[in-house]
Design an enzyme around this catalytic site. Structure first.
Site, mmCIF file in Angstrom:
data_model
loop_
_atom_site.group_PDB
_atom_site.id
_atom_site.type_symbol
_atom_site.label_atom_id
_atom_site.label_comp_id
_atom_site.label_asym_id
_atom_site.label_seq_id
_atom_site.Cartn_x
_atom_site.Cartn_y
_atom_site.Cartn_z
ATOM 1 N N GLY A 1 4.907 -1.234 2.127
ATOM 2 C CA GLY A 1 4.257 -0.254 2.994
ATOM 3 C C GLY A 1 5.286 0.406 3.904
ATOM 4 N N ASN B 1 -10.944 1.913 20.414
ATOM 5 C CA ASN B 1 -10.625 2.853 19.331
ATOM 6 C C ASN B 1 -11.774 3.766 18.913
ATOM 7 O OD1 ASN B 1 -8.459 1.082 19.546
ATOM 8 N ND2 ASN B 1 -7.935 1.218 17.390
ATOM 9 N N LYS C 1 -7.294 -9.340 19.780
ATOM 10 C CA LYS C 1 -6.889 -7.938 19.593
ATOM 11 C C LYS C 1 -8.059 -7.120 19.070
ATOM 12 C CE LYS C 1 -3.156 -4.953 18.632
ATOM 13 N NZ LYS C 1 -2.519 -4.511 17.400
ATOM 14 N N GLY D 1 5.368 2.809 5.980
ATOM 15 C CA GLY D 1 4.805 3.663 7.027
ATOM 16 C C GLY D 1 5.463 3.350 8.359
HETATM 17 P P1 NAD Z 1 0.940 3.808 8.094
HETATM 18 O O1 NAD Z 1 -0.196 4.562 7.489
HETATM 19 O O2 NAD Z 1 1.970 4.540 8.861
HETATM 20 O O3 NAD Z 1 1.707 2.994 6.954
HETATM 21 C C1 NAD Z 1 1.095 2.411 5.849
HETATM 22 C C2 NAD Z 1 1.987 2.677 4.648
HETATM 23 O O4 NAD Z 1 1.525 1.918 3.535
HETATM 24 C C3 NAD Z 1 1.972 4.150 4.192
HETATM 25 O O5 NAD Z 1 3.303 4.621 4.112
HETATM 26 C C4 NAD Z 1 1.344 4.098 2.811
HETATM 27 O O6 NAD Z 1 1.848 5.088 1.926
HETATM 28 C C5 NAD Z 1 1.744 2.711 2.369
HETATM 29 N N1 NAD Z 1 0.935 2.176 1.262
HETATM 30 C C6 NAD Z 1 -0.398 2.310 1.029
HETATM 31 N N2 NAD Z 1 -0.736 1.683 -0.112
HETATM 32 C C7 NAD Z 1 0.408 1.121 -0.600
HETATM 33 C C8 NAD Z 1 0.704 0.358 -1.761
HETATM 34 N N3 NAD Z 1 -0.243 0.059 -2.658
HETATM 35 N N4 NAD Z 1 1.967 -0.062 -1.946
HETATM 36 C C9 NAD Z 1 2.949 0.264 -1.057
HETATM 37 N N5 NAD Z 1 2.725 1.009 0.054
HETATM 38 C C10 NAD Z 1 1.466 1.427 0.271
HETATM 39 O O7 NAD Z 1 0.296 2.667 8.991
HETATM 40 P P2 NAD Z 1 1.009 1.822 10.156
HETATM 41 O O8 NAD Z 1 0.836 2.514 11.443
HETATM 42 O O9 NAD Z 1 2.370 1.434 9.713
HETATM 43 O O10 NAD Z 1 0.060 0.544 10.211
HETATM 44 C C11 NAD Z 1 0.063 -0.436 9.193
HETATM 45 C C12 NAD Z 1 -0.831 -1.592 9.641
HETATM 46 O O11 NAD Z 1 -0.235 -2.189 10.792
HETATM 47 C C13 NAD Z 1 -2.229 -1.144 10.086
HETATM 48 O O12 NAD Z 1 -3.178 -2.124 9.763
HETATM 49 C C14 NAD Z 1 -2.105 -1.033 11.584
HETATM 50 O O13 NAD Z 1 -3.343 -1.188 12.261
HETATM 51 C C15 NAD Z 1 -1.144 -2.175 11.881
HETATM 52 N N6 NAD Z 1 -0.398 -2.003 13.113
HETATM 53 C C16 NAD Z 1 0.348 -0.864 13.301
HETATM 54 C C17 NAD Z 1 1.067 -0.719 14.486
HETATM 55 C C18 NAD Z 1 1.901 0.518 14.750
HETATM 56 O O14 NAD Z 1 2.449 0.626 15.848
HETATM 57 N N7 NAD Z 1 2.055 1.453 13.832
HETATM 58 C C19 NAD Z 1 1.014 -1.724 15.471
HETATM 59 C C20 NAD Z 1 0.239 -2.867 15.231
HETATM 60 C C21 NAD Z 1 -0.451 -2.989 14.036
HETATM 61 O O1 KPL Z 2 -4.067 -0.987 19.562
HETATM 62 C C1 KPL Z 2 -4.427 0.090 19.969
HETATM 63 C C2 KPL Z 2 -4.620 1.161 18.942
HETATM 64 O O2 KPL Z 2 -4.482 2.336 19.250
HETATM 65 O O3 KPL Z 2 -4.900 0.787 17.784
HETATM 66 C C3 KPL Z 2 -4.714 0.308 21.436
HETATM 67 C C4 KPL Z 2 -4.615 -1.025 22.167
HETATM 68 C C5 KPL Z 2 -6.081 0.890 21.626
HETATM 69 C C6 KPL Z 2 -3.662 1.172 22.093
HETATM 70 O O4 KPL Z 2 -3.733 2.516 21.742
#
Ligand code: NAD
Ligand code: KPL
Length: 297
Positions: free
Chosen positions: A6, A186, A178, A8
């Protein structure tokens, strides 16, 4: 070697923070492994740098695999690559909400499946740029029996990032804490199309938060035996909304970018759990339906 599934925001954050040469992205089935993932990295503090992360080569196996897909993609993403992984490779799930983690653990109960809860924040304001927007803590704990023996190894490998990593034997409880915050912030930000802090003065929030917190309190007590009053949950939700007042939540960002939201794994998960446990969840159900109407969830 740490593999990341992933590429992302969160996957690229780990890619940038872990030592160069020790990390590679795991390709989707059929995706070429010849190229690399290149991007600019803006750290929380300090100057920008260029990052180049290779794909894991066919036949190479990671010592740990981080799964940083969205909750809705996780089961199929893991299913696509798991047969290439040695049986004892720890698989660490980073999804927000709940439901996706249990699906993976229930499908491969004999594998070391772990979950993480992180308060690190990363985003991509433009395709070639990864911003480490907020720094925090990451807790790692076991979901399957096999994973108990992998937590120390996973934590030690992630500590090489310089980020704050902690062992968390009660990871499900941590994920619930969380979930409560995400469930209380959200969906309102997505429906009202506003930054986190603005929900507090909105009629929709004021009219429903008391009942939502009653639902959350009953569900958490029944599911993971954590007793916390609705008032106390409300205070925690409002504290986070105030502390992150100017932020766009991940759910609002997904709706604005016309991407699938994680509502089915937040309020949707809670509404479904309520049905299973015989607990009424009208507010979780209403918030789920309203967010689903906004997005192609
Ligand atoms: P994102 O959408 O930026 O990244 C997800 C990535 O996964 C994308 O690039 C997508 O193309 C890829 N993907 C989808 N299907 C795939 C597959 N089959 N094989 C390989 N790659 C695949 O999302 P994100 O912001 O990075 O968040 C990812 C998870 O982490 C979410 O559940 C989110 O809630 C959690 N999270 C994110 C953050 C943050 O700051 N971004 C913080 C805490 C938790
Ligand atoms: O985790 C968050 C989210 O945006 O998914 C919060 C805590 C609401 C901070 O923006």
């Amino acid at each position: 070697m740490i593999g990341i599934l992933g590429a992302g925001s969160l996957g690229r954050l780990w890619g940038a923070m872990l030592p160069n040469g020790c990390v590679a992205f795991v390709a989707r089935p059929g995706e070429t492994t010849d190229s690399s993932v290149d991007y600019r990295f803006r750290p929380f503090e300090g100057p920008e740098s260029s990052i180049q992360i290779p794909f894991l080569r066919t036949g190479d196996t990671p010592d740990l695999m981080l799964v940083t897909t969205k909750a809705g993609d996780t089961l199929s993403a893991v299913a696509g690559v798991i047969d290439q992984l040695p049986f004892d490779t720890p698989i660490l799930l980073f999804q927000n909400g709940l439901g996706s983690q249990q699906s993976v653990a229930e499908r491969w109960p004999e594998r070391p499946i772990l979950a993480a809860s992180t308060t690190e924040g990363a985003n991509r304001p433009e395709p070639g740029l990864l911003v480490h927007a907020g720094t925090g803590d990451t807790w790692v704990g076991p979901l399957t029996e096999q994973a108990r023996f992998s937590v120390d190894r996973a934590v030690a490998m992630l500590e090489d990032s310089g980020l704050a990593i902690h062992r968390e034997p009660a990871i499900l409880q941590r994920l619930w804490q969380k979930l409560i915050i995400n469930a209380g912030i959200n969906p309102y930000t997505a429906i009202l199309n506003c930054p986190n802090g603005d929900i507090l003065s909105a009629g929709l929030y004021q009219d429903t938060i008391e009942e939502l917190c009653r639902e959350l309190s009953e569900l958490m007590s029944a599911a993971v035996q954590i007793t916390e009053t609705p008032d106390s949950l409300r205070q925690r939700i409002e504290q986070v909304a105030q502390n992150t007042a100017g932020n766009t939540s991940s759910m609002r960002a997904d709706v604005l970018r016309k991407r699938q939201t994680e509502i089915d794994f937040i309020n949707g998960y809670l509404a479904k759990l309520g049905k299973e446990l015989g607990i009424d969840t009208p507010v979780n159900q209403m918030l789920t339906e309203r967010v689903q109407q906004l997005s192609s969830h």
